[in-house]
Scaffold this active site. Structure first.
Site, mmCIF file in Angstrom:
data_model
loop_
_atom_site.group_PDB
_atom_site.id
_atom_site.type_symbol
_atom_site.label_atom_id
_atom_site.label_comp_id
_atom_site.label_asym_id
_atom_site.label_seq_id
_atom_site.Cartn_x
_atom_site.Cartn_y
_atom_site.Cartn_z
ATOM 1 N N CYS A 120 0.833 -1.196 0.000
ATOM 2 C CA CYS A 120 0.000 0.000 0.000
ATOM 3 C C CYS A 120 0.871 1.251 0.000
ATOM 4 C CB CYS A 120 -0.941 0.098 1.183
ATOM 5 S SG CYS A 120 -2.063 -1.284 1.323
ATOM 6 N N GLU A 155 18.527 -17.220 -6.842
ATOM 7 C CA GLU A 155 18.067 -15.895 -7.264
ATOM 8 C C GLU A 155 17.514 -15.943 -8.693
ATOM 9 O OE1 GLU A 155 17.301 -13.285 -5.913
ATOM 10 O OE2 GLU A 155 17.487 -11.666 -7.361
ATOM 11 N N HIS A 169 20.343 -36.059 -5.852
ATOM 12 C CA HIS A 169 19.708 -36.612 -4.655
ATOM 13 C C HIS A 169 18.189 -36.520 -4.722
ATOM 14 C CE1 HIS A 169 23.557 -37.230 -2.722
ATOM 15 N NE2 HIS A 169 23.908 -36.005 -3.114
ATOM 16 N N GLU A 206 8.836 -14.959 -10.032
ATOM 17 C CA GLU A 206 8.045 -13.794 -9.643
ATOM 18 C C GLU A 206 7.570 -12.961 -10.822
ATOM 19 O OE1 GLU A 206 10.056 -11.049 -7.013
ATOM 20 O OE2 GLU A 206 11.947 -11.356 -8.034
ATOM 21 N N LYS A 266 6.346 -4.109 -3.634
ATOM 22 C CA LYS A 266 7.779 -3.839 -3.505
ATOM 23 C C LYS A 266 8.266 -3.916 -2.062
ATOM 24 C CE LYS A 266 11.748 -2.597 -5.140
ATOM 25 N NZ LYS A 266 12.469 -3.673 -5.821
ATOM 26 N N TRP A 279 -2.710 -2.785 -1.701
ATOM 27 C CA TRP A 279 -2.257 -4.164 -1.869
ATOM 28 C C TRP A 279 -3.038 -4.934 -0.809
ATOM 29 C CZ3 TRP A 279 0.216 -7.959 1.072
ATOM 30 C CH2 TRP A 279 0.813 -9.006 0.354
ATOM 31 N N ARG A 331 3.976 -0.048 -4.764
ATOM 32 C CA ARG A 331 3.742 -0.543 -3.406
ATOM 33 C C ARG A 331 2.453 -1.333 -3.269
ATOM 34 N NH1 ARG A 331 6.887 2.000 0.457
ATOM 35 N NH2 ARG A 331 5.416 1.346 2.033
ATOM 36 N N LYS A 376 13.717 -14.917 -9.659
ATOM 37 C CA LYS A 376 13.392 -13.889 -10.666
ATOM 38 C C LYS A 376 12.395 -14.446 -11.670
ATOM 39 C CE LYS A 376 14.445 -10.887 -9.157
ATOM 40 N NZ LYS A 376 15.172 -10.709 -7.942
ATOM 41 N N ASN A 386 -1.848 2.255 5.839
ATOM 42 C CA ASN A 386 -0.916 1.229 5.363
ATOM 43 C C ASN A 386 -0.467 0.461 6.593
ATOM 44 O OD1 ASN A 386 1.115 -0.267 4.128
ATOM 45 N ND2 ASN A 386 2.601 1.393 4.281
ATOM 46 N N GLY A 387 -0.503 -0.869 6.519
ATOM 47 C CA GLY A 387 -0.102 -1.698 7.660
ATOM 48 C C GLY A 387 -1.164 -2.737 7.950
HETATM 49 C C1 F6R Z 1 12.488 -10.273 -5.132
HETATM 50 C C2 F6R Z 1 12.277 -9.258 -4.124
HETATM 51 C C3 F6R Z 1 11.927 -9.687 -2.744
HETATM 52 C C4 F6R Z 1 12.674 -8.809 -1.717
HETATM 53 C C5 F6R Z 1 12.207 -9.136 -0.291
HETATM 54 C C6 F6R Z 1 12.986 -8.358 0.746
HETATM 55 O O1 F6R Z 1 12.837 -9.711 -6.353
HETATM 56 O O2 F6R Z 1 12.372 -8.098 -4.388
HETATM 57 O O3 F6R Z 1 12.201 -11.038 -2.537
HETATM 58 O O4 F6R Z 1 14.042 -9.029 -1.860
HETATM 59 O O5 F6R Z 1 10.845 -8.867 -0.169
HETATM 60 O O6 F6R Z 1 12.834 -6.984 0.545
HETATM 61 P P1 F6R Z 1 13.838 -5.944 1.186
HETATM 62 O O7 F6R Z 1 15.163 -6.157 0.559
HETATM 63 O O8 F6R Z 1 13.258 -4.606 0.862
HETATM 64 O O9 F6R Z 1 13.866 -6.229 2.653
#
Ligand code: F6R
Length: 605
Positions: free
Chosen positions: A2, A478, A501, A485, A600, A71, A27, A482, A97-98
């Site tokens: 949010c 990673e 395994h 997501e 985000k 969100w 957000r 990527k 927000n929260g």
């Molecule tokens: C993946 C991604 C998330 C963040 C995670 C932690 O691309 O962006 O997995 O890495 O939510 O977020 P931060 O780094 O802001 O604590």
């Protein structure tokens, strides 16, 4: 999780706020809404969908307003559940927000007093509570204070009242920042909402409430104590939050990595040493540490896993890398001799913040590595090193990750010299290696077209495996994250040797397997793993270097990356995987910068 923004002052908020809210849509982007107050009228507009598709208001003018991009956590994505929420008498509007944890109990009490709720969100209780306090004879300010005292959980709240010329903002656990302009004040969950207008900001702390009108008055909402304001200067530029000709923020941010690393290490390497004055405040404690615990989530957790190799090799210290959400609910055995490193791009991730607080309870020195200046994690740590990656708008983290790796390597090299745990020549070579990373990244990025072509071969598969060893094992994780997501393809990452395994059972001609196969000490072993996949007709995509001459004949596709010292190779090997996920997601017509169900900054547990 949010985005909220508000303004009070001499600007037409009906024109201003939609543009500001658009900057926060990363957000949360399932629905949005506005409330404007003017001449004792409250105008409320809510819509399901994205603020980016909103064309604005026709000829409305107002000087106080609040806005929200949602969100969903509690309650479906509907117009009724979209913010702002309005009191029964239509006088007060709030955005939140929260997560309000005691919302059920409050809802029940308020319903008994005759309040009727429009939707199912936890947030809506805040506006009915404020109304209830006003009904009991309190002023708008008192009602807002009392509301904040009654709520349990995390909140950033904005209140407006059609009978008041004030905007009230309060924070407890979710970010809230004031932006100061001549004749007005912004308030938002992130500075990107108002950076175009001002770089002068006041970061609110938990427990603070701000009364915004002609003046700014700050208080502790629990004690009523008046507080002084501290103005900070924001270093980011408005242009950094634009796409600059790239089709998506994610692609722009992938290509920004060489510059981001340059900024990140600027001034931090001199005379064969890592120069980190940020560590001065914990220098004495650092000298005594016998262990490191890293806490983080998602991509930042992967950065921690990569760093584990550097800390072990250079500092000879035992390292544990923990998911923040797991760490916080254990009884961690740590003390003042354990350095806890919290890694977070946003600096607002609720689980990492809670892990940091847990570590502090045990007197462990906490160093955070954050991108967002003034964020809560940064402020609550004993020391913070900023990654200087600039605003990362694409939901999938890219440049934040590689700059985290650069900072973590600098910290490892700093501690290595301090502890005398690595020869000076090794540290100097490594620092020189770090300085050459931006150019090596530029060279690696030249592979973008090759990666795009490879994406064209595999975009319609349903699964993928990512395999790597040593510091490239977290890069396999990673790469898989990527892809998941942003393209919604199922992908798994694992250490290459683990495949036999169990996961090897998955391999057939429909399974693309991405190998990170660079010339390091496990190279020969990885070649053997590639043979195992080929023997089962799996398709091999290799991320490799030109020096690895065997790879060409063993792989269906190869992406060549530049070479550096093995510890730093992850900063390069991750780039083709970011690009592969990007191009596959593009071919699948996915919403790359705003993948479904994601946001985000994850400010809820
Ligand atoms: C993946 C991604 C998330 C963040 C995670 C932690 O691309 O962006 O997995 O890495 O939510 O977020 P931060 O780094 O802001 O604590």
């Amino acid at each position: 999780m949010c985005g909220i923004v508000g303004f009070v002052g001499e600007k037409n908020v009906a024109e201003l706020l939609p543009a500001c809210l658009k900057k926060l849509d990363y957000r949360g982007y399932d629905s949005f809404g506005f409330a404007f107050q003017n001449n004792s009228l409250l105008l409320v507009v809510k819509q399901v969908g994205r603020i980016t598709d909103f064309n604005g208001f026709l000829a409305k003018s107002a000087s106080i307003g609040i806005a929200h991009s949602r969100w969903a956590t509690h309650g479906a994505v509907t117009k009724k559940n979209a913010h702002p929420h309005i009191s029964c008498d239509g006088k007060i509007a709030i955005v939140h927000n929260g997560i309000i944890e005691n919302h059920s109990e409050l809802r029940e009490k308020l319903a008994k007093k005759g309040h009727s709720f429009a939707g199912e969100t936890d947030s809506e209780v805040a506006v009915h509570l404020a109304e209830e306090f006003i009904n009991q004879g309190r002023s708008f300010r008192e009602a807002a204070r009392e509301t904040c005292r009654s709520l349990k959980g995390a909140f950033a709240l904005l209140f407006i009242n059609r009978e008041s010329n004030e905007l009230i903002a309060a924070r407890n656990g979710s970010p809230l920042i004031l932006g100061l302009v001549e004749n007005g004040t912004f308030v938002a969950s992130d500075t990107t909402a108002f950076i175009e207008f001002t770089k002068q900001a006041i970061f609110l702390d938990d427990g603070q409430i701000a009364f915004l009108g002609k003046e700014i008055e700050l208080e502790n909402f629990n004690t009523g104590q008046k507080l002084s304001t501290k103005i900070s200067h924001i270093e980011w530029d408005a242009e950094q939050a634009q796409k600059n000709g790239f089709e998506h923020f994610m692609l722009k941010e992938i290509f920004e990595q060489p510059d981001a690393i340059e900024k990140c290490i600027q001034g931090r390497i001199a005379n064969g040493q890592a120069v980190l004055p940020e560590l001065d405040s914990i220098a004495e404690k650092l000298g005594k540490i016998n262990r490191i615990v890293i806490v983080a989530c998602g991509t930042s957790w992967h950065a921690g896993l990569v760093a584990e190799y550097a800390f072990e090799e250079l500092c000879a210290l035992p390292v544990e890398v923990e998911y923040s959400a797991e760490f916080r609910y254990r009884n961690p055995v740590i003390d003042e001799n354990c350095l806890v490193i919290a890694i977070s791009q946003s600096g607002e991730t609720a689980d990492t913040l809670a892990a940091l607080r847990e570590a502090k309870k045990h007197n462990a020195p906490v160093l955070s590595i954050c991108n967002v200046m003034g964020s809560t994690i940064a402020r609550e740590s004993d020391a913070v090193i900023y990654t200087r990656a600039g605003p990362e708008i694409g939901v999938a983290s890219t440049k934040a990750f590689t700059t985290q790796l650069a900072v973590l390597n600098l910290v490892a090299l700093f501690i290595a010299l301090q502890r005398n745990s690595a020869p000076e020549s090794k540290v100097t070579d490594a620092l020189n290696g770090l300085k050459s990373i931006p150019n090596a990244m530029r060279k690696t990025l030249e592979q973008s077209k090759t990666v795009e072509a490879i994406a064209g071969l595999y975009w319609d598969k349903s699964n993928a495996l990512y395999l790597g060893r040593g510091p490239n094992y977290p890069i396999a994780l990673e790469g898989a994250l990527k892809l998941k997501e942003i393209s919604y393809l199922h992908a798994e990452g694992m250490p290459a040797a683990e495949m036999k395994h169990g996961p090897i059972a998955l391999i057939d001609s429909n399974m693309p397997v991405v190998f990170i196969a660079v010339k390091d000490r496990t190279y020969e072993k990885v070649l053997a793993n590639i043979e195992e996949v080929r023997a089962r007709n799996g398709c091999v995509i290799a991320v490799s270097s030109e020096a690895a001459t065997e790879i060409k004949n063993l792989s269906d596709s190869v992406i060549y990356i530049a070479e550096t010292i093995p510890l730093f190779q992850p900063m390069l090997s991750v780039i083709p995987l970011q690009l592969l996920a990007y191009h596959i997601a593009k071919k699948r017509n996915c919403d790359i910068d705003k993948p479904r169900n994601l946001a985000k900054s994850v400010t809820v547990e």
